[in-house]
Design an enzyme around this catalytic site. Structure first.
Site, PDB file in Angstrom:
ATOM      1  N   HIS A 158       0.740  -0.917   0.023  1.00 23.54           N
ATOM      2  CA  HIS A 158       0.071   0.023   0.139  1.00 23.54           C
ATOM      3  C   HIS A 158       0.982   1.082   0.045  1.00 23.54           C
ATOM      4  O   HIS A 158       1.905   1.170   0.540  1.00 23.54           O
ATOM      5  CB  HIS A 158      -1.003  -0.068   0.956  1.00 23.54           C
ATOM      6  CG  HIS A 158      -0.319   0.227   2.597  1.00 23.54           C
ATOM      7  ND1 HIS A 158      -0.280   1.513   3.026  1.00 23.54           N
ATOM      8  CD2 HIS A 158       0.108  -0.491   3.511  1.00 23.54           C
ATOM      9  CE1 HIS A 158       0.150   1.344   4.413  1.00 23.54           C
ATOM     10  NE2 HIS A 158       0.510   0.098   4.529  1.00 23.54           N
ATOM     11  N   ASP A 215       6.135   3.091   6.979  1.00 23.39           N
ATOM     12  CA  ASP A 215       4.831   2.451   6.868  1.00 23.39           C
ATOM     13  C   ASP A 215       4.053   3.241   5.738  1.00 23.39           C
ATOM     14  O   ASP A 215       3.180   4.164   6.148  1.00 23.39           O
ATOM     15  CB  ASP A 215       4.030   2.339   8.066  1.00 23.39           C
ATOM     16  CG  ASP A 215       2.929   1.581   7.803  1.00 23.39           C
ATOM     17  OD1 ASP A 215       2.498   1.064   6.864  1.00 23.39           O
ATOM     18  OD2 ASP A 215       1.987   1.512   8.856  1.00 23.39           O
ATOM     19  N   GLU A 256      -5.183   1.588   2.715  1.00 25.40           N
ATOM     20  CA  GLU A 256      -4.908   0.215   3.589  1.00 25.40           C
ATOM     21  C   GLU A 256      -5.185   0.617   4.934  1.00 25.40           C
ATOM     22  O   GLU A 256      -5.616   0.095   5.666  1.00 25.40           O
ATOM     23  CB  GLU A 256      -3.486   0.048   3.294  1.00 25.40           C
ATOM     24  CG  GLU A 256      -3.381  -1.549   4.178  1.00 25.40           C
ATOM     25  CD  GLU A 256      -2.794  -1.505   5.247  1.00 25.40           C
ATOM     26  OE1 GLU A 256      -2.618  -2.416   6.056  1.00 25.40           O
ATOM     27  OE2 GLU A 256      -2.382  -0.141   5.966  1.00 25.40           O
ATOM     28  N   GLU A 257      -4.566   2.005   5.318  1.00 29.31           N
ATOM     29  CA  GLU A 257      -4.390   2.457   6.499  1.00 29.31           C
ATOM     30  C   GLU A 257      -6.160   2.733   7.045  1.00 29.31           C
ATOM     31  O   GLU A 257      -6.100   2.926   8.450  1.00 29.31           O
ATOM     32  CB  GLU A 257      -3.658   3.733   6.778  1.00 29.31           C
ATOM     33  CG  GLU A 257      -2.054   3.539   6.528  1.00 29.31           C
ATOM     34  CD  GLU A 257      -1.511   2.423   7.506  1.00 29.31           C
ATOM     35  OE1 GLU A 257      -2.100   2.180   8.310  1.00 29.31           O
ATOM     36  OE2 GLU A 257      -0.379   2.401   7.339  1.00 29.31           O
ATOM     37  N   ASP A 301       4.351  -5.417   3.569  1.00 29.57           N
ATOM     38  CA  ASP A 301       4.153  -4.269   4.364  1.00 29.57           C
ATOM     39  C   ASP A 301       5.200  -4.241   5.702  1.00 29.57           C
ATOM     40  O   ASP A 301       5.844  -5.157   5.721  1.00 29.57           O
ATOM     41  CB  ASP A 301       2.787  -4.425   4.877  1.00 29.57           C
ATOM     42  CG  ASP A 301       1.979  -3.180   5.472  1.00 29.57           C
ATOM     43  OD1 ASP A 301       2.687  -2.292   5.683  1.00 29.57           O
ATOM     44  OD2 ASP A 301       0.868  -3.201   5.296  1.00 29.57           O
ATOM     45  N   HIS A 330       3.590   3.609  13.058  1.00 33.65           N
ATOM     46  CA  HIS A 330       2.390   4.750  13.147  1.00 33.65           C
ATOM     47  C   HIS A 330       2.827   5.782  14.162  1.00 33.65           C
ATOM     48  O   HIS A 330       2.093   6.773  14.374  1.00 33.65           O
ATOM     49  CB  HIS A 330       1.129   4.241  13.660  1.00 33.65           C
ATOM     50  CG  HIS A 330       0.515   3.386  12.413  1.00 33.65           C
ATOM     51  ND1 HIS A 330      -0.833   3.010  12.504  1.00 33.65           N
ATOM     52  CD2 HIS A 330       0.898   2.843  11.231  1.00 33.65           C
ATOM     53  CE1 HIS A 330      -1.117   2.553  11.465  1.00 33.65           C
ATOM     54  NE2 HIS A 330      -0.078   2.224  10.796  1.00 33.65           N
TER      55      HIS A 330
END
Lengths: 354, 332
Positions: B63, B164, B194-195, B217, B303
């Site tokens: 992603h 990410d 995706e998130e 990922d 994140h």
């Protein structure tokens, strides 16, 4: 003639955890082989048994889904010779400590699920049930031998042997949902001598306890006109409300709620009444917590019915079911299938589905 | 590789607003692609090669969106209230800086707390963009932004706000660049959203209809002080996913990946992730089911605005991918 108790005991003596169902798929396939016209395995491991309709030309099809996967554990880490774990499916963590398990490493190893003794653990945690990361498995082996035999991702299944109980009950692990697989098997045996107007797809689905991916993808592949999902439901016991639970030994439940097509539920109720078969209506206002969640929204939408077999101590290593309920569920399924006619879709759903 | 990672990480592309990062990736892959397509949701599909005998259609997905913020309200005093795009953890928010797609910059802070040991919720937080009224506020409801923090080179380890999943995008691009030949029809997917719930890969998998799926990922690690139980560590190689909390990788695919890595002596480690999932989850569930696995890039502080990866792990991932897709596939 299939002996229910023998077949079910064989199934609940095997692992077949979600995503890794092949050990239990084998005896199911062997038992279904003489009862169906075609047998195949889906891309994700679901077992598809097809009983062809005995009519020429266009006809409908029904999918009967029973998941065959079981809950269990997976080795997630090695910690000083002991094994850290992650659960496969939803486990009731309160009753795991002290259970015997089988670790499927290079060879099968007996193991004990344990945690820090209550007196030695942090005071704030004393008396409370463990989290999954508090648990570990002791195989008894010294550190260096453990790392030779066990690796990350190895499966851990419950080692509880099947136990015949009084009153026609059977106890053991993985009765959720091997009891329903057994019911479907009895149904297949019963309908063998009948000519059928519909194709019947008997499906033992995979990964229901995780993502429902088996049922989702099988429904997409088969594209049935309707689907019936059989799964276990909570049996009555002390301390639980009447409307959440259903008496074991008093027949299957027929699901009612947004996950199920109301006309199908009504149709099953009529059938059960005609057969004088004991049953209960089970109200599931939100979702059924079964394969029906995935099947209902597959393709252009598939009307689902959900039948429940009352089960005690769900998602523990020692569940209990009354065999009579399995037989009744099988009979109800068989009656449903043998009553299907060319115009049954119109009869159940009206012109809208014609 | 490092320059590529930096270039990709520094582009803003929060979930649903992937235009800029898509254009940048398109530019990188154009010399190596047979065809390039952008689907209705904004997924970038890069096709390479044809199915020859024994070959499969293989989907390799990373992603390209990143977590970010979205303006929900501008107060009379010019302070900006916001929501999250993806799992922007509240404990990483205070004093973070954000860069909106329209170029506006701002700092995040929160209402005073009764108890400073407690983390402010996102509802208690706001973005100060230097405005004093809605009229002079340079952002309005619906404007989106990403966290801003410069790329940092620490040797083999690098830090950025969007490892990410731009590190995985870099792995896919590098794989495409180094790929000599393959018996397979390969589709490299740079997916969107995706998130915010693994959405882009749902429709892309449906459209591509692959025989086999591989997601790339980032994953968490267990090698930081008092980390939660996890076996994966930074610098220990490509992580072959066995499962995460969203799905179980197909055991046949896991075995194929593990044996390929062992045979080629590619640094690798096995991964079990207790919290989180990837595009692999939805690729597996597509149509009548797709045998699917995932390769993970070990990443610290996932994140947060300073995610850290080890470039060696990315290189191992490229090597593993090349081996996996460069020859015939036998799943067993």
């Amino acid at each position: 003639m299939i002996d229910l108790s023998t077949f079910l005991k064989e199934m609940i003596s095997l692992p077949g955890l979600s995503g890794y169902e092949s050990p239990v798929r084998e005896p199911i396939a062997r038992t279904w082989q003489p009862l169906v016209d075609e047998l195949s395995v889906s891309k994700l491991g679901s077992l598809h048994g097809l009983r062809r309709a005995n009519v020429k030309g266009d006809h409908h099809s029904v999918l009967i889904a029973t998941h065959m996967d079981a809950i269990g554990l997976m080795v997630a880490g090695l910690d000083d010779g002991l094994l850290r774990v992650m659960s496969i499916g939803g486990l009731d963590l309160r009753i795991l400590v002290g259970q015997m398990v089988t670790v499927h490493g290079k060879r099968e190893l007996p193991g004990i699920l344990q945690m820090i003794p209550d007196r030695l653990q942090d005071k704030s945690k004393a008396g409370s049930p463990p989290g999954i990361t508090d648990l570990f498995i002791d195989t008894g082996l010294p550190i260096n031998e453990v790392s030779d035999l066990v690796k990350l991702g190895d499966l851990v299944s419950f080692a509880t042997p099947p136990q015949e109980m009084s009153g026609g009950a059977l106890a053991g692990h993985s009765l959720d949902n091997r009891a329903s697989v057994a019911a479907l098997t009895l149904c297949l045996e019963e309908i063998r001598k009948f000519n059928l107007a519909w194709d019947v797809w008997a499906v033992a689905t995979t990964q229901e306890e995780e993502t429902l991916v088996g049922a989702r993808t099988s429904a997409y592949e088969i594209k049935p006109d309707i689907a019936v999902v059989v799964d276990v439901t909570f049996a009555k016991g002390p301390g639980v409300t009447d409307y959440h639970t259903f008496a074991a030994g008093k027949g299957p439940t027929i699901g009612v709620g947004s996950n199920m097509h109301p006309a199908l539920g009504k149709y099953f109720k009529t059938l059960a009444d005609e057969m004088d078969l004991p049953y209960a209506m089970e109200y599931m206002p939100k979702s059924s917590g079964t394969d029906a969640m995935a099947i209902q929204v597959s393709e252009e939408g598939i009307p689902c019915a959900v039948l429940g077999i009352p089960l005690r101590y769900m998602h523990t290593p020692l569940e209990m079911v009354v065999l009579k309920d399995i037989q009744r569920t099988g009979r109800l399924l068989a009656r449903f299938i043998t009553q299907l006619e060319t115009d049954t879709m119109e009869k159940i759903f009206g012109e809208r589905k014609a | 590789m490092k320059e590529l990672i930096q270039k990709l990480c520094e582009i803003s592309g929060p979930s649903g607003y992937e235009n800029n990062i898509r254009e940048a990736i398109k530019k990188e892959v154009t010399p190596y692609a047979d065809s390039i397509e952008v689907d209705p949701l904004g997924n970038l599909m890069v096709r390479k090669g044809k199915k020859t005998e024994g070959g499969l259609r293989i989907l390799i997905s990373a992603h390209m969106d990143e977590i970010g913020v979205i303006v929900t309200h501008v107060e009379k005093t010019g302070f900006v209230r916001f929501g999250n795009l993806g799992a922007a953890f509240p404990w990483y928010l205070p004093a973070s800086r954000v860069l909106f797609l329209n170029g506006t910059r701002g700092v995040i802070n929160s209402e005073p707390r009764e108890d400073n040991t407690k983390v402010s919720t996102i509802d208690q937080s706001y973005i100060d963009v230097g405005a004093s009224s809605p009229e002079d506020c340079p952002v309005k409801i619906g404007d989106v932004g990403v966290f801003e923090r410069p790329f940092m080179d620490m040797g083999t380890r690098v830090a950025s706000k969007a490892m990410d999943n731009r590190s995985s995008c870099a792995v896919l691009i590098e794989t495409l660049r180094q790929l000599k030949k393959s018996p397979h029809e390969l589709v490299f997917l740079f997916s969107v959203q995706e998130e915010v719930g693994i959405r882009g890969a749902v429709t892309a998998s449906y459209a591509i209809d692959p025989d086999l799926g591989i997601a790339v990922d980032v994953t968490s690690v267990g090698d930081t002080p008092s980390a939660k139980q996890m076996e994966v560590g930074l610098g220990k190689g490509a992580a072959i996913k066995i499962r995460d909390s969203g799905m179980l990788c197909d055991p046949r695919v896991v075995r194929w990946m593990r044996e390929t890595a062992e045979k080629a002596s590619i640094p690798h480690q096995m991964e079990i992730l207790r919290q989180g999932s990837t595009d692999a989850y939805v690729i597996q569930t597509s149509r009548s089911g797709v045998p699917t696995g995932a390769i993970s890039i070990p990443c610290r502080y996932v994140h947060s605005p300073s995610e850290v990866v080890d470039v060696k792990d990315l290189e191992s991932s490229v090597q593993l991918l090349l081996k996996l897709i460069g020859g015939p596939v036998q799943l067993k």
